[in-house]
Design an enzyme around this catalytic site. Structure first.
Site, PDB file in Angstrom:
ATOM      1  N   HIS A  56     -11.546   5.509   7.332  1.00  0.00           N
ATOM      2  CA  HIS A  56     -10.350   4.746   6.980  1.00  0.00           C
ATOM      3  C   HIS A  56      -9.893   3.830   8.104  1.00  0.00           C
ATOM      4  O   HIS A  56      -8.853   3.208   8.011  1.00  0.00           O
ATOM      5  CB  HIS A  56      -9.199   5.683   6.599  1.00  0.00           C
ATOM      6  CG  HIS A  56      -9.335   6.238   5.221  1.00  0.00           C
ATOM      7  ND1 HIS A  56      -9.679   7.538   4.976  1.00  0.00           N
ATOM      8  CD2 HIS A  56      -9.210   5.651   4.022  1.00  0.00           C
ATOM      9  CE1 HIS A  56      -9.750   7.723   3.673  1.00  0.00           C
ATOM     10  NE2 HIS A  56      -9.475   6.609   3.063  1.00  0.00           N
ATOM     11  N   ARG A  59      -5.081   8.707  -8.209  1.00  0.00           N
ATOM     12  CA  ARG A  59      -4.299   7.540  -7.816  1.00  0.00           C
ATOM     13  C   ARG A  59      -5.060   6.305  -8.265  1.00  0.00           C
ATOM     14  O   ARG A  59      -6.251   6.372  -8.563  1.00  0.00           O
ATOM     15  CB  ARG A  59      -4.045   7.505  -6.320  1.00  0.00           C
ATOM     16  CG  ARG A  59      -5.283   7.260  -5.482  1.00  0.00           C
ATOM     17  CD  ARG A  59      -4.951   7.261  -3.998  1.00  0.00           C
ATOM     18  NE  ARG A  59      -4.279   6.052  -3.561  1.00  0.00           N
ATOM     19  CZ  ARG A  59      -4.902   5.014  -2.998  1.00  0.00           C
ATOM     20  NH1 ARG A  59      -6.200   5.031  -2.791  1.00  0.00           N
ATOM     21  NH2 ARG A  59      -4.216   3.937  -2.624  1.00  0.00           N
ATOM     22  N   TYR A  64       0.824  -1.200   0.000  1.00  0.00           N
ATOM     23  CA  TYR A  64       0.000   0.000   0.000  1.00  0.00           C
ATOM     24  C   TYR A  64       0.864   1.258   0.000  1.00  0.00           C
ATOM     25  O   TYR A  64       1.837   1.371   0.718  1.00  0.00           O
ATOM     26  CB  TYR A  64      -0.907   0.011   1.236  1.00  0.00           C
ATOM     27  CG  TYR A  64      -1.876   1.162   1.224  1.00  0.00           C
ATOM     28  CD1 TYR A  64      -3.118   1.023   0.643  1.00  0.00           C
ATOM     29  CD2 TYR A  64      -1.526   2.389   1.759  1.00  0.00           C
ATOM     30  CE1 TYR A  64      -4.004   2.082   0.589  1.00  0.00           C
ATOM     31  CE2 TYR A  64      -2.405   3.458   1.718  1.00  0.00           C
ATOM     32  CZ  TYR A  64      -3.635   3.296   1.131  1.00  0.00           C
ATOM     33  OH  TYR A  64      -4.493   4.353   1.077  1.00  0.00           O
ATOM     34  N   ASN A  90      -6.198   2.384  -7.201  1.00  0.00           N
ATOM     35  CA  ASN A  90      -6.338   1.415  -6.129  1.00  0.00           C
ATOM     36  C   ASN A  90      -6.838   0.127  -6.792  1.00  0.00           C
ATOM     37  O   ASN A  90      -7.312   0.157  -7.921  1.00  0.00           O
ATOM     38  CB  ASN A  90      -7.333   1.932  -5.086  1.00  0.00           C
ATOM     39  CG  ASN A  90      -7.233   1.151  -3.784  1.00  0.00           C
ATOM     40  OD1 ASN A  90      -6.260   0.420  -3.559  1.00  0.00           O
ATOM     41  ND2 ASN A  90      -8.233   1.311  -2.935  1.00  0.00           N
ATOM     42  N   GLU A 122      -9.540   0.766  -9.444  1.00  0.00           N
ATOM     43  CA  GLU A 122     -10.240   2.027  -9.259  1.00  0.00           C
ATOM     44  C   GLU A 122      -9.317   3.176  -9.630  1.00  0.00           C
ATOM     45  O   GLU A 122      -8.224   3.296  -9.084  1.00  0.00           O
ATOM     46  CB  GLU A 122     -10.661   2.200  -7.788  1.00  0.00           C
ATOM     47  CG  GLU A 122     -11.743   1.233  -7.352  1.00  0.00           C
ATOM     48  CD  GLU A 122     -12.068   1.389  -5.866  1.00  0.00           C
ATOM     49  OE1 GLU A 122     -13.023   0.743  -5.428  1.00  0.00           O
ATOM     50  OE2 GLU A 122     -11.363   2.139  -5.150  1.00  0.00           O
ATOM     51  N   TYR A 145      -8.113  -8.597   3.682  1.00  0.00           N
ATOM     52  CA  TYR A 145      -8.832  -7.326   3.510  1.00  0.00           C
ATOM     53  C   TYR A 145      -9.477  -7.245   2.140  1.00  0.00           C
ATOM     54  O   TYR A 145     -10.600  -6.757   1.989  1.00  0.00           O
ATOM     55  CB  TYR A 145      -7.853  -6.172   3.717  1.00  0.00           C
ATOM     56  CG  TYR A 145      -8.452  -4.804   3.495  1.00  0.00           C
ATOM     57  CD1 TYR A 145      -9.449  -4.314   4.342  1.00  0.00           C
ATOM     58  CD2 TYR A 145      -8.015  -3.998   2.451  1.00  0.00           C
ATOM     59  CE1 TYR A 145      -9.994  -3.059   4.149  1.00  0.00           C
ATOM     60  CE2 TYR A 145      -8.557  -2.737   2.250  1.00  0.00           C
ATOM     61  CZ  TYR A 145      -9.539  -2.270   3.092  1.00  0.00           C
ATOM     62  OH  TYR A 145     -10.071  -1.025   2.896  1.00  0.00           O
ATOM     63  N   LYS A 146      -8.778  -7.725   1.124  1.00  0.00           N
ATOM     64  CA  LYS A 146      -9.312  -7.641  -0.230  1.00  0.00           C
ATOM     65  C   LYS A 146     -10.224  -8.824  -0.555  1.00  0.00           C
ATOM     66  O   LYS A 146     -10.688  -8.944  -1.695  1.00  0.00           O
ATOM     67  CB  LYS A 146      -8.160  -7.541  -1.234  1.00  0.00           C
ATOM     68  CG  LYS A 146      -7.414  -6.191  -1.129  1.00  0.00           C
ATOM     69  CD  LYS A 146      -6.297  -6.069  -2.140  1.00  0.00           C
ATOM     70  CE  LYS A 146      -5.483  -4.784  -1.941  1.00  0.00           C
ATOM     71  NZ  LYS A 146      -6.198  -3.548  -2.306  1.00  0.00           N
TER      72      LYS A 146
END
Lengths: 347, 317
Positions: free
Chosen positions: A194, A224, A38, A226, A266, A317-318
Site C-alpha cells: 500500500h 467495500r 478516499y 473502490n 471494484e 494516481y488513477k
C-alpha cells in the site's frame, strides 16, 4: 439466469463488451455524494437486495462466460498471473471450498457440488466443466485449487497469510487488475504494497484498516467498493501489458469519451478462511461506459462533479490526468447543476 | 457478532480440576472449520449475569462433527469456570462465538517448538493435529505438576510418540528454556502457553539469545482482576454504567446493553480498545496489548481486563 443469457463479447481487440439495461441498473455506482475522498468504507458482506450485485457471496452476471474466456487468454500469455507460495496450500483449499459451496448454493441451476466424504464432484454448466477429485489432494485436480477455481469465478483473488502482526500477499490469481502486478507484490507485507497510495498515509487509514483486518472473523466477511477509470472495456490493465492499453488514454476526445471512457468499480470482499486462518481478498471488476452511465442522468451528473473536483493527486494516481480535459468536455454538457439527493441509487 | 448454538454432548474429568466438554451443533449440522490454535468464547448465563470466557479448541480441525474444550476450575473463579464445572451438564445449551485464532502456527517456520505448562496444553492439541497433517518439523514440551495434573498426556503420547517430551515437576523434572532454545536451527519458531512465570521465562530467554520477535509466540489469556466499583460515563450516548467490584468494564457495559466489540476477552488481541477522555483517578492496565508509551499517554484502555481506581472514567463511546 440460464445459459442463453451469457453474452458473447470481448474485453480486448475489437472490444465488443456492452452492458444490457439490466446490467446498467444493477451497476454498483460508488458515489453517494458529489465529492469523493478516499475512505475505508467497509461494511458487512451480508446478502443484499435480490438482483443487486450484493445478493450473493460471489456475483455471477451476464458477462460470466466472456470474462472467464478473457481470463484464460491473459493467463495463456503470462503464466505469472497465477502464483502461490508453497505454504498457502491450505488457503487454496479454503478458497476452493468457499467458491464451490457459494456458487452451488446461490446458482443451483448453473453449478453443482456433490460430496461423498472427501470425494467431491464439481459441475460448472456454463463452462462445460465436470471434475471429481479428492478434497485436500491437489494431485487429483487438473491444476492447483486456486488456479482451478480462479478460472471459474469472475474477478481476481489474493490470499493473505497472517503472521508477524501483518498480512502477506502470498498467493493470487490476478487477470483483471487495475494497474498493479502480482509478480511485483507477491510475498509483500501490508504496508509495502500500500506504499504508493497518495493522500492515505497521513490519514492513518491503512493502519486502521490493517488493525481491522487482523481481527476479521470467520463467518463475518466484509466488503467495500473502490473505483478508477479505464479506457476501453479492458479487464487486463496490468503494468506488464501497459504498451497494449496505456497509449489508449491519449486517444480520448470530447467526441469519443462517452464510448471509450469507462467507470471501473471494484467490489472488494474480505473473508477469514477456516483451515488456514488466511484472508481471501476478492476483487470483482464492473465496467460501465459513460454513454451507459448517462442512461441515468442522476449518475452522470454526479460523476461529472466528482471528476471535476477530484484532488490532483488522485487524478494522477488513477491515471485520469492525461485525458481529464476531453473527459470534462464530454461530461459537462450532461450536468445542468441540479441539486442531487444523497445516495447511489439510479432514478 | 454472529454466534453458534451448541449443546454439550459429553463431559469427562481429564485431570485434577480439569473438565473436558464435547459440544455439538444444536441443529445437528457441521460446525465451522478452524485452524490449529483457535479458541471460542463461550457465553454462560448464570442468573442475571452472563460470563464469557475464551477456551482453546482441542479437537482435530478436520473433524467438524464436534468441538472440544477443557476448563480448569480457577481457585478464585469469578464465576465462569465454576459455572462450567458445577452448572453445565450433558444436554446444556450454550452459545459460542465463531472460532478465532490468535495463536496460529507460522506457516513459513522451518521448525516449531511448542512449550506448554499445565492447562496451557490446550491450544497445542489442535495445533499438533495441523502440524502432523502438514508434515511439519515440530516437538511439544509439556510441563505439569504431577501425573494427576497431566491432562491429555496419554492421548498426546499416542499421537506424537517421540515428538512429545514431558516434564513431571513432582519427579523434579524441570523445563529449562535456555537448554531448549540455545541450539535450535535458524528459522525455528517457539510457541509458549502456560502460567505467567513460564511464559516470561521463555520470552526472556528467547530475547537474551537473540531470537527475532517474529519467531516467538505466546498465548496467555488473563481473567479480569477484581477491584473497586466505579462508574463509566459514555460520552457519545450520555449514559452512565456502574462497574461492580467483581465484573470487568466490558461485562458491565454488555450487561447494560452497550455494544462493545471484542475477540479474546483476555487482554491479548486489542480488538476492544476504547478511547479514554477523562478520569478522576488512575487507569489500571492489565492487558498485554498496549505499549509502555500508550500506557503512559493514558488515553486508551482494554475494557476486557483493565479497570480504573477512580470514581468515574469517561469513554469516547
Amino acid at each position: 439466469m440460464n445459459n442463453l443469457a451469457y453474452k458473447l463479447e470481448t474485453f480486448r481487440d475489437d472490444y465488443t463488451f456492452r452492458n444490457s439495461p439490466d446490467a446498467i441498473r444493477r451497476f454498483p455506482f460508488p458515489f453517494d455524494q458529489d465529492h469523493y475522498m478516499y475512505s475505508v468504507n467497509i461494511e458487512p458482506h451480508k446478502p443484499g437486495a435480490p438482483g443487486s450485485v450484493f445478493e450473493h457471496t460471489f456475483d455471477i452476471d451476464e458477462h460470466y462466460v466472456a470474462e472467464c474466456a478473457d481470463k484464460a487468454l491473459t493467463l495463456a500469455q503470462d503464466k505469472g498471473r497465477y502464483a502461490a507460495l508453497p505454504h498457502m496450500m491450505d488457503a487454496q483449499w479454503d478458497f476452493l471450498e468457499l467458491t464451490m459451496e457459494s456458487l452451488a448454493r446461490d446458482y443451483p441451476d448453473q453449478f453443482k457440488l456433490s460430496k461423498e466424504g472427501e470425494r467431491w464432484t464439481w459441475t460448472n454448466l456454463p463452462l462445460g466443466i465436470e471434475d471429481s477429485f479428492i478434497f485436500g489432494d491437489a494431485s487429483t485436480l487438473p491444476m492447483e485449487p486456486l488456479e482451478y477455481m480462479g478460472r471459474q469465478v469472475q474477478g481476481d483473488f489474493v490470499l493473505l497469510d497472517q503472521r508477524e502482526g501483518t498480512l502477506f500477499a502470498d498467493a493470487g490469481f490476478i487477470t483483471s487488475q487495475a494497474d498493479w502486478s502480482l509478480a511485483f507484490d507477491i510475498g509483500m507485507a501490508w504496508h509495502e504494497w500500500h506504499g504508493p497510495v497518495p493522500q492515505v498515509e497521513k490519514m492513518g487509514v491503512m493502519e486502521r484498516a490493517l488493525k481491522f483486518l487482523l481481527s476479521l472473523q470467520q463467518g463475518s466477511p466484509v466488503r467495500r467498493l473502490n473505483w478508477t477509470m479505464t479506457i476501453n472495456p479492458r479487464l487486463d490493465t496490468s503494468p506488464e501489458h501497459y504498451p497494449q492499453w496505456g497509449p489508449d488514454k491519449l486517444k480520448v476526445t470530447a467526441e469519443n469519451a462517452g464510448r471509450k471512457a469507462h467507470l471501473r468499480v471494484e467490489l472488494q470482499g474480505l473473508f477469514r478462511l477456516p483451515r488456514s486462518n488466511a484472508i481471501l481478498f476478492s476483487i470483482r471488476c464492473y465496467l460501465m461506459s459513460l454513454e451507459e452511465m448517462a442512461t441515468y442522468p442522476r449518475w452522470i451528473k454526479r460523476f461529472h462533479r466528482v471528476i471535476r473536483d477530484l484532488h490532483p493527486d488522485l487524478l494522477e494516481y488513477k491515471g485520469i490526468k492525461v485525458y481529464h480535459a476531453p473527459l470534462m468536455a464530454w461530461l459537462a454538457p450532461h450536468d445542468d447543476g441540479e441539486e442531487l439527493p444523497l445516495g447511489t441509487q439510479p432514478e | 457478532m454472529s454466534h453458534l448454538n451448541v449443546i454439550v454432548s459429553a463431559i469427562a474429568d481429564v485431570a485434577e480440576g480439569i473438565r473436558h466438554f464435547t459440544l455439538v451443533d444444536a441443529a445437528g449440522r457441521e460446525l465451522p472449520g478452524f485452524s490449529g490454535g483457535s479458541h471460542v468464547v463461550v457465553s454462560m448465563r448464570a442468573g442475571a449475569r452472563t460470563y464469557r470466557n475464551a477456551y482453546s479448541l482441542l479437537s482435530p480441525p478436520s473433524d467438524r462433527s464436534n468441538y472440544q474444550i477443557a476448563v480448569r476450575l480457577q481457585e478464585n473463579s469469578r464465576g465462569g469456570s465454576r459455572f462450567m464445572h458445577e452448572q453445565v451438564q450433558v444436554g446444556t445449551a450454550l452459545e459460542i462465538a465463531w472460532p478465532v485464532n490468535l495463536f496460529a502456527i507460522s506457516r513459513v517456520g522451518r521448525k516449531h517448538i511448542l512449550v506448554a505448562g499445565g492447562i496451557g496444553i490446550t491450544p497445542f492439541m489442535s495445533q499438533a493435529h495441523d502440524l502432523l497433517r502438514t508434515g511439519a518439523n515440530f516437538e511439544l514440551h509439556y510441563a505439569f505438576r504431577s501425573p494427576r495434573h497431566a491432562a491429555f498426556v496419554d492421548e498426546l503420547r499416542r499421537l506424537l510418540g517421540p515428538r512429545l517430551k514431558c516434564y513431571d515437576q513432582s519427579q523434579g523434572q524441570l523445563l529449562d528454556p535456555a537448554a531448549l532454545l540455545s541450539h535450535q536451527p535458524l528459522g525455528t519458531h517457539v510457541y509458549v502457553c502456560g502460567p505467567g512465570g513460564m511464559v516470561d521465562a521463555v520470552l526472556d530467554t528467547a530475547a537474551r539469545l537473540g531470537w527475532p520477535d517474529a519467531h516467538v509466540h505466546h498465548e496467555e489469556f488473563l481473567a479480569p482482576p477484581v477491584g473497586e466499583p466505579f462508574a463509566i460515563r459514555l460520552a457519545q450516548s450520555q449514559r452512565v454504567v456502574e462497574v461492580g467490584a467483581e465484573e470487568s468494564m466490558l461485562e458491565a457495559m454488555e450487561a447494560a446493553g452497550v455494544d462493545v466489540p471484542y475477540l479474546c476477552r483476555g487482554g491479548a488481541c486489542g480488538r476492544c480498545e476504547l478511547e479514554v477522555l477523562a478520569t478522576d483517578g488512575v487507569l489500571e492496565h492489565h492487558d498485554h496489548y498496549l505499549s509502555e508509551d500508550e500506557r503512559r499517554a493514558g488515553n486508551k484502555i482494554m475494557p476486557c481486563v483493565s479497570r480504573a481506581k477512580c470514581t468515574f472514567i469517561e469513554l469516547n463511546l
